[in-house]
Motif scaffolding. Sequence first.
Motif, PDB file in Angstrom:
ATOM      1  N   GLN A   1      24.049  -9.619  -6.003  1.00 39.72           N
ATOM      2  CA  GLN A   1      24.654  -9.163  -7.245  1.00 39.72           C
ATOM      3  C   GLN A   1      23.734  -8.222  -8.027  1.00 39.72           C
ATOM      4  OE1 GLN A   1      25.741 -12.815  -9.254  1.00 39.72           O
ATOM      5  NE2 GLN A   1      26.966 -13.528  -7.520  1.00 39.72           N
ATOM      6  N   GLN A   2      22.708  -7.738  -7.378  1.00 38.08           N
ATOM      7  CA  GLN A   2      21.716  -6.945  -8.083  1.00 38.08           C
ATOM      8  C   GLN A   2      22.237  -5.551  -8.460  1.00 38.08           C
ATOM      9  OE1 GLN A   2      18.531  -8.372  -9.018  1.00 38.08           O
ATOM     10  NE2 GLN A   2      19.909 -10.076  -8.557  1.00 38.08           N
ATOM     11  N   ASN A   3      23.058  -4.941  -7.612  1.00 40.40           N
ATOM     12  CA  ASN A   3      23.676  -3.667  -7.993  1.00 40.40           C
ATOM     13  C   ASN A   3      24.700  -3.878  -9.100  1.00 40.40           C
ATOM     14  OD1 ASN A   3      22.239  -1.959  -6.284  1.00 40.40           O
ATOM     15  ND2 ASN A   3      23.657  -2.253  -4.588  1.00 40.40           N
ATOM     16  N   LEU A   4      25.379  -5.020  -9.079  1.00 39.66           N
ATOM     17  CA  LEU A   4      26.313  -5.348 -10.158  1.00 39.66           C
ATOM     18  C   LEU A   4      25.583  -5.396 -11.489  1.00 39.66           C
ATOM     19  CD1 LEU A   4      29.083  -6.303 -11.236  1.00 39.66           C
ATOM     20  CD2 LEU A   4      28.355  -8.650 -10.680  1.00 39.66           C
ATOM     21  N   PHE A   5      24.417  -6.045 -11.508  1.00 40.84           N
ATOM     22  CA  PHE A   5      23.666  -6.135 -12.765  1.00 40.84           C
ATOM     23  C   PHE A   5      23.128  -4.766 -13.194  1.00 40.84           C
ATOM     24  CE2 PHE A   5      22.682 -10.758 -11.470  1.00 40.84           C
ATOM     25  CZ  PHE A   5      23.935 -11.157 -11.910  1.00 40.84           C
ATOM     26  N   ARG A   6      22.767  -3.937 -12.238  1.00 36.64           N
ATOM     27  CA  ARG A   6      22.376  -2.565 -12.571  1.00 36.64           C
ATOM     28  C   ARG A   6      23.564  -1.815 -13.186  1.00 36.64           C
ATOM     29  NH1 ARG A   6      19.233  -3.409  -7.579  1.00 36.64           N
ATOM     30  NH2 ARG A   6      17.038  -2.885  -7.961  1.00 36.64           N
ATOM     31  N   THR A   7      24.760  -2.037 -12.632  1.00 40.13           N
ATOM     32  CA  THR A   7      25.959  -1.420 -13.189  1.00 40.13           C
ATOM     33  C   THR A   7      26.206  -1.905 -14.610  1.00 40.13           C
ATOM     34  OG1 THR A   7      26.981  -1.141 -11.008  1.00 40.13           O
ATOM     35  CG2 THR A   7      28.465  -1.187 -12.901  1.00 40.13           C
ATOM     36  N   PHE A   8      26.075  -3.208 -14.833  1.00 41.25           N
ATOM     37  CA  PHE A   8      26.249  -3.756 -16.178  1.00 41.25           C
ATOM     38  C   PHE A   8      25.268  -3.125 -17.166  1.00 41.25           C
ATOM     39  CE2 PHE A   8      28.146  -8.140 -14.826  1.00 41.25           C
ATOM     40  CZ  PHE A   8      29.393  -7.553 -14.697  1.00 41.25           C
ATOM     41  N   ALA A   9      24.005  -3.026 -16.763  1.00 34.85           N
ATOM     42  CA  ALA A   9      22.986  -2.460 -17.661  1.00 34.85           C
ATOM     43  C   ALA A   9      23.287  -0.997 -17.970  1.00 34.85           C
ATOM     44  CB  ALA A   9      21.601  -2.599 -17.034  1.00 34.85           C
ATOM     45  N   ALA A  10      23.685  -0.243 -16.943  1.00 34.03           N
ATOM     46  CA  ALA A  10      24.001   1.177 -17.148  1.00 34.03           C
ATOM     47  C   ALA A  10      25.230   1.340 -18.041  1.00 34.03           C
ATOM     48  CB  ALA A  10      24.236   1.856 -15.804  1.00 34.03           C
ATOM     49  N   LEU A  11      26.214   0.482 -17.861  1.00 29.93           N
ATOM     50  CA  LEU A  11      27.431   0.584 -18.651  1.00 29.93           C
ATOM     51  C   LEU A  11      27.163   0.273 -20.123  1.00 29.93           C
ATOM     52  CD1 LEU A  11      30.392   1.291 -18.391  1.00 29.93           C
ATOM     53  CD2 LEU A  11      30.871  -1.111 -17.843  1.00 29.93           C
ATOM     54  N   THR A  12      26.352  -0.726 -20.365  1.00 30.99           N
ATOM     55  CA  THR A  12      25.968  -1.017 -21.749  1.00 30.99           C
ATOM     56  C   THR A  12      25.218   0.163 -22.358  1.00 30.99           C
ATOM     57  OG1 THR A  12      25.957  -3.423 -21.566  1.00 30.99           O
ATOM     58  CG2 THR A  12      24.445  -2.455 -23.166  1.00 30.99           C
ATOM     59  N   PHE A  13      24.333   0.763 -21.599  1.00 26.71           N
ATOM     60  CA  PHE A  13      23.569   1.908 -22.095  1.00 26.71           C
ATOM     61  C   PHE A  13      24.490   3.069 -22.473  1.00 26.71           C
ATOM     62  CE2 PHE A  13      21.566   6.017 -21.053  1.00 26.71           C
ATOM     63  CZ  PHE A  13      20.571   6.030 -22.027  1.00 26.71           C
ATOM     64  N   LEU A  14      25.490   3.341 -21.643  1.00 26.75           N
ATOM     65  CA  LEU A  14      26.349   4.498 -21.873  1.00 26.75           C
ATOM     66  C   LEU A  14      27.428   4.252 -22.919  1.00 26.75           C
ATOM     67  CD1 LEU A  14      26.765   5.839 -18.223  1.00 26.75           C
ATOM     68  CD2 LEU A  14      25.550   6.942 -20.100  1.00 26.75           C
ATOM     69  N   THR A  15      27.899   3.006 -23.031  1.00 28.79           N
ATOM     70  CA  THR A  15      29.005   2.724 -23.948  1.00 28.79           C
ATOM     71  C   THR A  15      28.567   2.042 -25.236  1.00 28.79           C
ATOM     72  OG1 THR A  15      29.464   0.525 -23.017  1.00 28.79           O
ATOM     73  CG2 THR A  15      30.540   2.440 -21.970  1.00 28.79           C
TER      74      THR A  15
ATOM     75  N   PRO B   1      15.704  -6.537  -5.392  1.00 31.63           N
ATOM     76  CA  PRO B   1      16.226  -7.081  -6.651  1.00 31.63           C
ATOM     77  C   PRO B   1      15.889  -6.200  -7.856  1.00 31.63           C
ATOM     78  CG  PRO B   1      15.261  -8.832  -5.342  1.00 31.63           C
ATOM     79  CD  PRO B   1      14.903  -7.533  -4.658  1.00 31.63           C
ATOM     80  N   TYR B   2      16.650  -6.383  -8.910  1.00 34.46           N
ATOM     81  CA  TYR B   2      16.504  -5.640 -10.152  1.00 34.46           C
ATOM     82  C   TYR B   2      15.432  -6.343 -10.989  1.00 34.46           C
ATOM     83  CZ  TYR B   2      18.286  -3.020 -14.277  1.00 34.46           C
ATOM     84  OH  TYR B   2      18.435  -2.192 -15.367  1.00 34.46           O
ATOM     85  N   TYR B   3      14.170  -6.149 -10.575  1.00 34.22           N
ATOM     86  CA  TYR B   3      13.072  -6.902 -11.171  1.00 34.22           C
ATOM     87  C   TYR B   3      12.857  -6.558 -12.649  1.00 34.22           C
ATOM     88  CZ  TYR B   3      11.739  -8.614  -6.547  1.00 34.22           C
ATOM     89  OH  TYR B   3      11.725  -9.228  -5.320  1.00 34.22           O
ATOM     90  N   GLU B   4      13.096  -5.312 -13.023  1.00 37.30           N
ATOM     91  CA  GLU B   4      12.933  -4.944 -14.428  1.00 37.30           C
ATOM     92  C   GLU B   4      13.861  -5.773 -15.316  1.00 37.30           C
ATOM     93  OE1 GLU B   4      12.658  -0.942 -12.105  1.00 37.30           O
ATOM     94  OE2 GLU B   4      13.690  -2.881 -11.921  1.00 37.30           O
ATOM     95  N   PHE B   5      15.065  -5.984 -14.838  1.00 37.54           N
ATOM     96  CA  PHE B   5      16.054  -6.774 -15.571  1.00 37.54           C
ATOM     97  C   PHE B   5      15.636  -8.244 -15.616  1.00 37.54           C
ATOM     98  CE2 PHE B   5      20.701  -8.067 -16.032  1.00 37.54           C
ATOM     99  CZ  PHE B   5      20.867  -7.478 -17.282  1.00 37.54           C
ATOM    100  N   MET B   6      15.196  -8.756 -14.476  1.00 37.38           N
ATOM    101  CA  MET B   6      14.723 -10.135 -14.416  1.00 37.38           C
ATOM    102  C   MET B   6      13.543 -10.345 -15.359  1.00 37.38           C
ATOM    103  SD  MET B   6      14.957 -10.649 -10.261  1.00 37.38           S
ATOM    104  CE  MET B   6      14.128 -12.239 -10.254  1.00 37.38           C
ATOM    105  N   TYR B   7      12.643  -9.381 -15.386  1.00 35.62           N
ATOM    106  CA  TYR B   7      11.451  -9.476 -16.236  1.00 35.62           C
ATOM    107  C   TYR B   7      11.844  -9.434 -17.708  1.00 35.62           C
ATOM    108  CZ  TYR B   7       6.521  -8.729 -17.478  1.00 35.62           C
ATOM    109  OH  TYR B   7       5.243  -8.848 -17.976  1.00 35.62           O
TER     110      TYR B   7
END
Length: 555
Positions: A79-93, A153-159
Amino acid sequence: MNTENPRGWCESVEDSARDQHRLNAVIAFADNVLKEGRDCYRSEPSPLFADGINVRTKEHIKWRFPGGSEAVLSNLASQQNLFRTFAALTFLTGDEQYKQAGKAAIQYHFDHLQSECGLMQWGGHRFIDLKTLNISGAIEKSGMVHELKNHFPYYEFMYEVNPAATVKYIRALWNAHVFNWNTLEISRHGSYGLKSSRLWASPFQEAEPFSEVKGLSFLNAGNDLIYASGMLYKLAGEKGALLWLKRLARQYNKARNPITGLGAYQFNQAKKVQHTEDDSNTLSGFGDRAKRQFGPEFGEAALEGKMLLEEQANTVYYENPIMQLQLASELGEVVKELAQWSRQGLSALLKYGYVSESNSFRPMLTDGTDLSGYELKRDGYYGKKSSVLCPFPASSKFLLAYVRTFIHTGDESLWEAARSMAKGNNLGDIGREPGVDADMDFRSPCDDPRALYAMLDVYLTFGHPKYLEMARKIGDNIIAKKFHFGYFLPARNSKYANFDTAEPLALLALQAAIEGKQHGVPAFIDGKGFFHANMEAGDGSVKSWKSPQLYKETI
């Protein structure tokens, strides 16, 4: 870096509508995942997600184990690309619900599911049954071992969620997968519950390539170790992690063929501890599997680490350079050799393996032996007797690898290779150099997010608007061909949607570039989640299966 309007004049109403249409599709996808993809099995649900969904019945994707028991797949590593998508979507919207949903799932894992040793309950052989919240997995794999292979994994997000737990995990990852620190003997399978070793303080003596060992140094597993330690250095400043990532990366580089520069998928070979006359038994305990299947004809040139069939080439010449270039971009001079090793490797593949007329690669041994048309003489790990080895396409994956390596190193031969591959992937002529004599095919049917990223990278580096327009065209094709029932699918008649697919993330990267906000979206390194275990088929038979195969099912 040029972030001006790509055409040099005001965006047309049509372009703005196209851009909004793509963004709306990603928003709809994310909203559907939040609505239909989360835990729905208890009165007070957890914040966890299923891995995918039946787009017609809305039933979460399941794994059917031998004996008939079922479990709902919830694999955080998938689900790591999903979480990257979530983070990007929050950033843009600016809508925080997407990012917060991803953070809540990770926080739950850290709080309730992270093992005492630090490993997560995820990966190639473990997942959480979303229906029961119990650990499930491949019991036939030595007690559901830990495994990451090109997951990234999306380590930046985990951190951001929990720094201490993230650091603990990365240390535990290395602790579980390094069997012998002195020789850097690693394995794709790691055990849970191990006490911490000396880790970065361990002694090291560089071993000679292809020594016989117990653990197999598959590059797809090594990639995740290298990437994790690079992220640990970036996020927490651990210099020992930097030292050991460079040592491990050097082991693979050192195992390249000294004449051709090709390879290497492994830097050691399996030690034979058992004997069998059965060629179909491909367990590594019976010795190196390439040696067993190809050795009588090719001698010492045939080892697993020296095979470059399609699967190995994808890891050696796509996943590895994409990951290493990302580390080189983020860490800078301290890992400058990673970019040079990537350049040298892709140059060798271009020289010995690429066939421009067919836009394909030869199946090879790393000494340059061409295996095109070779008929297997016996059963084995690489196929059944009488199977014929064939060239494989230079897909958009390789286009992206060559584009990014050219951008990072300036090697013009890599741009020429990318130019040929772009034509072979129906993109037209990207030019004899960036922006010069380009003749793009804006009627292209290409809908591969990796091709979109390749065009976007060229645009963001050199600023020529034709590349952005091609990225837009690919994005439009993705919507037209793959967005169905509110999800991104391989085809309209697909049964299941994979929440971790790369398409929505690519579309958000495109939108960020259009808005001049490209630095705010997560980098694309194409991590691929999967689960691998025995599965019971509908007819009652048992087969070894990987979860990505489920998403190929159609109605």
